[in-house]
Design an enzyme around this catalytic site. Structure first.
Site, PDB file in Angstrom:
ATOM      1  N   SER A  32       0.855  -1.186   0.000  1.00 31.10           N
ATOM      2  CA  SER A  32       0.000   0.000   0.000  1.00 31.10           C
ATOM      3  C   SER A  32       0.886   1.229   0.000  1.00 31.10           C
ATOM      4  CB  SER A  32      -0.916   0.016   1.223  1.00 31.10           C
ATOM      5  OG  SER A  32      -0.158   0.109   2.403  1.00 31.10           O
ATOM      6  N   GLY A  33       0.367   2.279  -0.607  1.00 32.03           N
ATOM      7  CA  GLY A  33       1.109   3.532  -0.652  1.00 32.03           C
ATOM      8  C   GLY A  33       0.135   4.678  -0.706  1.00 32.03           C
ATOM      9  N   GLY A  36      -2.620   4.120  -3.388  1.00 31.06           N
ATOM     10  CA  GLY A  36      -3.556   3.011  -3.403  1.00 31.06           C
ATOM     11  C   GLY A  36      -3.064   1.763  -2.714  1.00 31.06           C
ATOM     12  N   LYS A  53      -4.588  -2.911  -8.321  1.00 30.75           N
ATOM     13  CA  LYS A  53      -4.408  -1.701  -7.512  1.00 30.75           C
ATOM     14  C   LYS A  53      -5.729  -0.941  -7.442  1.00 30.75           C
ATOM     15  CE  LYS A  53      -1.584   2.533  -7.468  1.00 30.75           C
ATOM     16  NZ  LYS A  53      -0.446   3.187  -8.151  1.00 30.75           N
ATOM     17  N   ASP A 149      11.651  11.219 -10.446  1.00 31.79           N
ATOM     18  CA  ASP A 149      11.422  10.700  -9.091  1.00 31.79           C
ATOM     19  C   ASP A 149      11.623   9.186  -9.015  1.00 31.79           C
ATOM     20  OD1 ASP A 149      10.860  11.160  -6.392  1.00 31.79           O
ATOM     21  OD2 ASP A 149       8.728  10.739  -6.642  1.00 31.79           O
TER      22      ASP A 149
END
EC number: 2.7.11.24
Length: 372
Positions: A32-33, A36, A53, A149
């Protein structure tokens, strides 16, 4: 759609409900992040393991909605073996008024790079992982997408050492300012020109690859800053203070701070990455590969982007080029990404309608492909 394709069922995953197509079974949470929750599942139609997801509250605010739209558009756009592929997308809601959940179905991988970094990698595995990373980045660049990133948590691998990039980085409008504090997300891998709020070109992503490569060798983060200022200090303490010509390209307030820092000469790459950190087979070939790896690092971890190696040059470097395959390096470019998406301003409801249209279009396309 047939009635069977409308069938969904609900599974509780932690404190979140997953309402998914009946074709997907054996759900188990794997991560999880901020964007989502991800579950592994088995697709009974294609008979393969997949990752599903569920986007986290995509319509909570304009930022979430815009990010969800961008991610979906990009996943549909790119098609390269080193970038995660979109296998399916769906919503259990059948009209715009009820629409609130977006599910993306992707290839299932075995681990992310954070876990791989903890292993003792030999030169073959390390150079192959880096080669695949560079191929994926080159493909993104060919669509006009500069990531900015890249980090180990968003790069995934399989047991056979195949690698895929999991996300698409910062939107072009996501500027960062030097004095931003505290850290909300991991910025250890962001290039100096991003940290310092300068302009950037494609080789901004090479810095991140250099940080990841250095971490594979050292087994720890190279520049673990607590904020942008600490990040900058950690970089110059190891690599040295950059040249006056670099300073001249900074915004005046940033330049004033940077020029008033103590001056550092930095360390040689022999000292930063001594022989003892590399795989040691006690033979000439192993020593040569360690030397090649250090040489590549010294060309990637260059503060001034004008002096930094390009993606194409990195792919041809002695440490990497053993894997060079023109079909992988020069895979057909996707359609250029429409950057107006990043500039566009909409209300949450307007973004919601755009996303709903995209999901419906994707579901219809998938259904037509299956019934042909």
């Amino acid at each position: 759609m047939t009635t069977a394709q409308h069938q969904h069922y609900t599974v509780e995953v932690g404190d979140t409900n997953f309402t998914i197509h009946s074709r997907y079974i054996n759900l188990r949470p794997i991560g999880s992040g901020a964007q989502g929750i991800v579950c592994a599942a088995y697709d009974t139609i294609t008979q393969q393991n997949v990752a599903i997801k569920k986007l986290s509250r995509p319509f909570q605010n304009v930022t979430h909605a815009k990010r969800a739209y961008r991610e979906f558009k990009l996943m549909k756009l790119v098609n390269h073996k080193n970038i995660i592929g979109l296998l399916n997308a769906f919503t259990p809601q059948r009209n715009l008024e009820e629409f609130q959940d977006v599910y993306l179905v992707m290839e299932l991988m075995d681990a992310n790079l954070c876990q791989v970094i903890q292993m003792d990698l030999d030169h073959d595995r390390m150079s192959y992982l880096l080669y695949q990373m560079l191929c994926g980045i080159k493909h993104l660049h060919s669509a006009g997408i500069i990531h900015r990133d890249l980090k180990p948590s968003n790069i995934v691998v399989k047991a056979d050492c195949t690698l895929k990039i999991l996300d698409f980085g910062l939107a072009r409008t996501a500027g960062t300012t030097f004095m931003m504090t505290p850290y909300v997300v991991t910025r250890y891998y962001r290039a100096p020109e991003v940290i310092l709020g300068m302009g950037y070109t494609e080789n901004v992503d090479i810095w991140s690859v250099g940080c990841i490569m250095g971490e594979m060798i050292r087994g720890g983060v190279l520049f673990p800053g607590t904020d942008h200022i600490d990040q900058w200090n950690k970089i110059i303490e190891q690599l040295g203070t950059p040249s006056p010509s670099f300073m001249q390209r900074l915004q005046p307030t940033v330049r004033n701070y940077v020029e008033n820092r103590p001056r550092y000469t930095g360390y040689s790459f022999d000292r930063l990455f001594p022989d003892g950190l590399f795989p040691n087979d006690n033979n000439q070939n192993s020593r040569r590969k360690a030397s090649d790896a250090r040489n590549l690092l010294s060309k990637m971890l260059v503060i001034d982007p004008e002096q930094r190696i390009s993606v194409d040059e990195a792919l041809k470097h002695e440490y990497i080029n053993v894997w060079y395959d023109a079909e992988e390096v020069d895979a057909p470019a996707p359609e250029p990404y429409d950057h107006s998406v990043d500039e566009r301003e909409h209300t949450v409801e307007q973004w919601k309608e755009l996303i709903y249209e995209e999901v419906m279009d994707y579901e219809a396309h998938n259904t037509n492909n299956r019934t042909r």
